[in-house]
Structures are given as structure tokens and as C-alpha cells.
Write an enzyme that holds these catalytic residues in place. Structure first.
Site, PDB file in Angstrom:
ATOM      1  N   PRO A 131       3.532  60.210 -84.314  1.00 23.73           N
ATOM      2  CA  PRO A 131       2.140  60.606 -84.081  1.00 23.73           C
ATOM      3  C   PRO A 131       1.412  59.561 -83.233  1.00 23.73           C
ATOM      4  O   PRO A 131       1.502  58.357 -83.499  1.00 23.73           O
ATOM      5  CB  PRO A 131       1.557  60.674 -85.504  1.00 23.73           C
ATOM      6  CG  PRO A 131       2.740  60.897 -86.390  1.00 23.73           C
ATOM      7  CD  PRO A 131       3.859  60.155 -85.743  1.00 23.73           C
ATOM      8  N   GLU A 132       0.728  60.025 -82.198  1.00 26.57           N
ATOM      9  CA  GLU A 132      -0.038  59.137 -81.335  1.00 26.57           C
ATOM     10  C   GLU A 132      -1.526  59.315 -81.632  1.00 26.57           C
ATOM     11  O   GLU A 132      -1.895  59.990 -82.595  1.00 26.57           O
ATOM     12  CB  GLU A 132       0.327  59.420 -79.878  1.00 26.57           C
ATOM     13  CG  GLU A 132       1.822  59.231 -79.616  1.00 26.57           C
ATOM     14  CD  GLU A 132       2.249  59.560 -78.195  1.00 26.57           C
ATOM     15  OE1 GLU A 132       1.421  59.459 -77.279  1.00 26.57           O
ATOM     16  OE2 GLU A 132       3.428  59.930 -78.006  1.00 26.57           O
ATOM     17  N   ARG A 176      12.456  54.037 -74.464  1.00 20.68           N
ATOM     18  CA  ARG A 176      11.901  55.374 -74.651  1.00 20.68           C
ATOM     19  C   ARG A 176      12.314  56.279 -73.494  1.00 20.68           C
ATOM     20  O   ARG A 176      12.383  55.848 -72.344  1.00 20.68           O
ATOM     21  CB  ARG A 176      10.364  55.342 -74.733  1.00 20.68           C
ATOM     22  CG  ARG A 176       9.796  54.383 -75.765  1.00 20.68           C
ATOM     23  CD  ARG A 176      10.315  54.635 -77.171  1.00 20.68           C
ATOM     24  NE  ARG A 176      10.006  55.973 -77.643  1.00 20.68           N
ATOM     25  CZ  ARG A 176       8.843  56.308 -78.212  1.00 20.68           C
ATOM     26  NH1 ARG A 176       7.882  55.431 -78.354  1.00 20.68           N
ATOM     27  NH2 ARG A 176       8.665  57.548 -78.647  1.00 20.68           N
ATOM     28  N   LYS A 181      -3.317  53.967 -83.628  1.00 15.04           N
ATOM     29  CA  LYS A 181      -2.478  54.924 -84.351  1.00 15.04           C
ATOM     30  C   LYS A 181      -2.519  54.691 -85.862  1.00 15.04           C
ATOM     31  O   LYS A 181      -1.690  55.230 -86.592  1.00 15.04           O
ATOM     32  CB  LYS A 181      -1.029  54.833 -83.861  1.00 15.04           C
ATOM     33  CG  LYS A 181      -0.845  55.100 -82.374  1.00 15.04           C
ATOM     34  CD  LYS A 181       0.618  54.914 -81.982  1.00 15.04           C
ATOM     35  CE  LYS A 181       0.806  54.977 -80.475  1.00 15.04           C
ATOM     36  NZ  LYS A 181       2.222  54.742 -80.105  1.00 15.04           N
TER      37      LYS A 181
END
Length: 290
Positions: A2-3, A280, A69
Site C-alpha cells: 500500500p502506498e 523493483r 505510508k
């Protein structure tokens, strides 16, 4: 993971039910208990479970806010103040229900790990499918130094100048711009999905070295990061894998993505390519991004 937009919606979902409520009980799953018994930091970080209960039970939740976050709960009991700091990790989430069985998603219902019983009869439940998230109970933010290093919120005055100042640091001059904007010390709350989308909107290849960006390009990156985060909030966040709102519903930002996990560029039709940058997967259009 979750960002910022996803965490913002989790915060908004639980806030009306928990503010001004006393925490009358805290309960842990067997996985959390077993982890602590094995000297592992499972969900509850930096504190033994009985100590966590002592500094949480009978405290009133005065305020809930999102910082980057993280979700932050401000607690008070008479003249004593504590702070709960929670990061949702890869697949964590908070839910407000009358009983565990009311969590609609099977995985989240099965993988609950911390239950805060509130005076209004509601349960504030932290569930985490992968157990990479965390909850800390601290007297002040000084007890969690990395939290103090977080950049200003991208919507605040001063966030742009703070971000631009990082281009003068040796740390990122020879590293990709994608890696730089993923650092919450540079821009708070921007994770992989929104970094990919912002760089697409800016027309900048994620592997370009930070030092090679012109001043206008550096500013464009920041403005588009802020823009995609705002769009993400507007659309309730991105529900691609595990993320759900506090009421169990899904966000719709995944319907508005241009490159992240897309097959073709929506502008020029070129096949979207991927490249691993800073561990990433970066998704980009080789034609539109230079």
C-alpha cells in the site's frame, strides 16, 4: 505494498469509528505470540506483548493521521500520552467490525493478528496476510528516528524545495531517478506503482541518472508524482492484489494506470517494457520515455 493513496483511504475508513474511543482490550493472534516467544519481531515491534498492552489498554484514541505510508494513532490516558505507529507492509490492513467474522475477505479474516477492542463495542482489527507490517507503541517520535527522516507531505509547501535539495547530495547523483523518488526521505509516500506512473507522465525513463535531469525535468517529476498521488486518492487507491479499504471494498486506480502492469502504451501503442531498478520492477514505455 500500500502506498500513500491506499493508506490514506484506510485511515479515512477507520477514523470515524475509533476517534474518542477508549481501547478496553488488546488481543494477539497465535502467530504474533509464537513469534515473540521465538524472539522474532512479528507485527508488534520494539516491545514485549504485555508491555504493549499496558501502554495501549485504557487509552483513548484522540486522533488518527496518515504520515507518508504510516498510520499514526495518538493515545491519551489522563496526563499520559502514547503514539501507535503502523506500517501496513506488503499486505496489511485495518478493519472496523463488530466481530472477526464480519471481515468479508477470507484471507484478511483468516490472517488477523492484532485486535483492539473499543468501548463502543467495535473491533479495530489489524490483519496481515504476509506479516511484513508493523505496529509500534512509542512515547514520542524520537523513539523511532527513521520516522523523523520522512520528507514533507508532497502536498505541503516546502515539499518541492526539499525534494530539489536532494539533487545536490552525492547519494543520488549517480543513481536512477526512479530509485531516488522511491526514497521516503526525498518524497514521502511514493511507492513503485505511482513512481512508474509519474515518470511516464513526465516522459522520463526510470533508469536515467538523477544528475542528468535538467532543472525543468526535475520539477516535472515532482509535479507528476504529486498529481498521480492525488489521482490515486481520488480513485480510492490501487487494488491489484491484496489492498482493500477498511470496509472491505476495492479502489479503482488500477483502471487508470498507463504503464504499471500494462501490456501496451495507451499513448503510442508500443509494448510496455520492464526493468529492475533498485530491486523493483519498473514499467515504462520505451518510445514515450527518454
Amino acid at each position: 505494498m500500500p502506498e500513500l493513496p491506499e493508506v490514506e483511504h484506510v485511515k479515512r475508513g477507520i477514523e470515524p469509528f475509533v476517534v474518542d474511543q477508549k481501547i478496553v482490550g488488546v488481543h494477539f493472534s497465535n502467530k504474533v505470540k509464537e513469534g515473540k516467544a521465538a524472539n522474532k519481531e512479528t507485527i508488534i515491534k520494539g516491545m514485549e506483548l504485555d508491555t504493549f498492552q499496558m501502554f495501549t489498554q485504557q487509552f483513548i484514541i484522540e486522533k488518527v493521521e496518515r504520515r507518508s505510508k504510516y498510520i499514526v494513532f495518538y493515545l491519551k490516558k489522563q496526563h499520559e500520552h502514547r503514539i501507535l505507529i503502523s506500517h501496513l507492509g506488503m499486505a496489511g490492513g485495518f478493519f472496523v467490525v463488530d466481530k472477526i467474522e464480519d471481515i468479508t475477505n477470507t484471507n484478511y479474516r483468516k490472517h488477523w493478528h492484532v485486535v483492539f477492542k473499543l468501548a463502543n463495542g467495535k473491533l479495530l482489527v489489524y490483519s496481515d496476510i504476509r506479516r511484513f507490517g508493523e505496529i509500534r507503541n512509542v512515547a514520542s517520535f524520537d523513539a523511532y528516528p527513521s520516522f523523523l527522516e520522512i520528507a514533507p507531505e508532497p502536498f505541503e509547501d516546502g515539499a518541492l524545495s526539499h525534494y530539489l535539495s536532494w539533487f545536490d547530495k552525492k547519494l543520488y547523483q549517480n543513481k536512477p531517478i526512479k530509485q531516488m523518488i522511491l526514497d521516503h526521505r526525498v518524497i514521502s509516500g511514493c511507492g513503485n506503482i505511482y513512481a512508474c506512473e509519474a515518470l511516464f507522465r513526465a516522459g522520463i525513463h526510470p533508469a536515467r541518472l538523477s544528475k542528468d535531469l535538467k532543472h525543468q525535468e526535475r520539477e516535472m517529476v515532482f509535479y507528476y508524482v504529486r498529481e498521480v498521488l492525488e489521482v490515486g486518492i481520488k480513485n480510492g487507491g490501487t487494488s491489484i492484489s491484496d489492498y482493500l479499504h477498511a470496509d472491505g471494498s476495492k479502489g479503482t486506480m488500477q483502471l487508470h494506470l498507463n504503464v504499471y502492469k500494462q501490456k501496451q502504451c495507451k499513448v503510442c501503442g508500443t509494448d510496455i517494457e520492464t526493468q529492475v531498478i533498485a530491486t523493483r520492477n519498473s514499467h515504462f514505455c520505451p518510445t514515450c520515455q527518454k
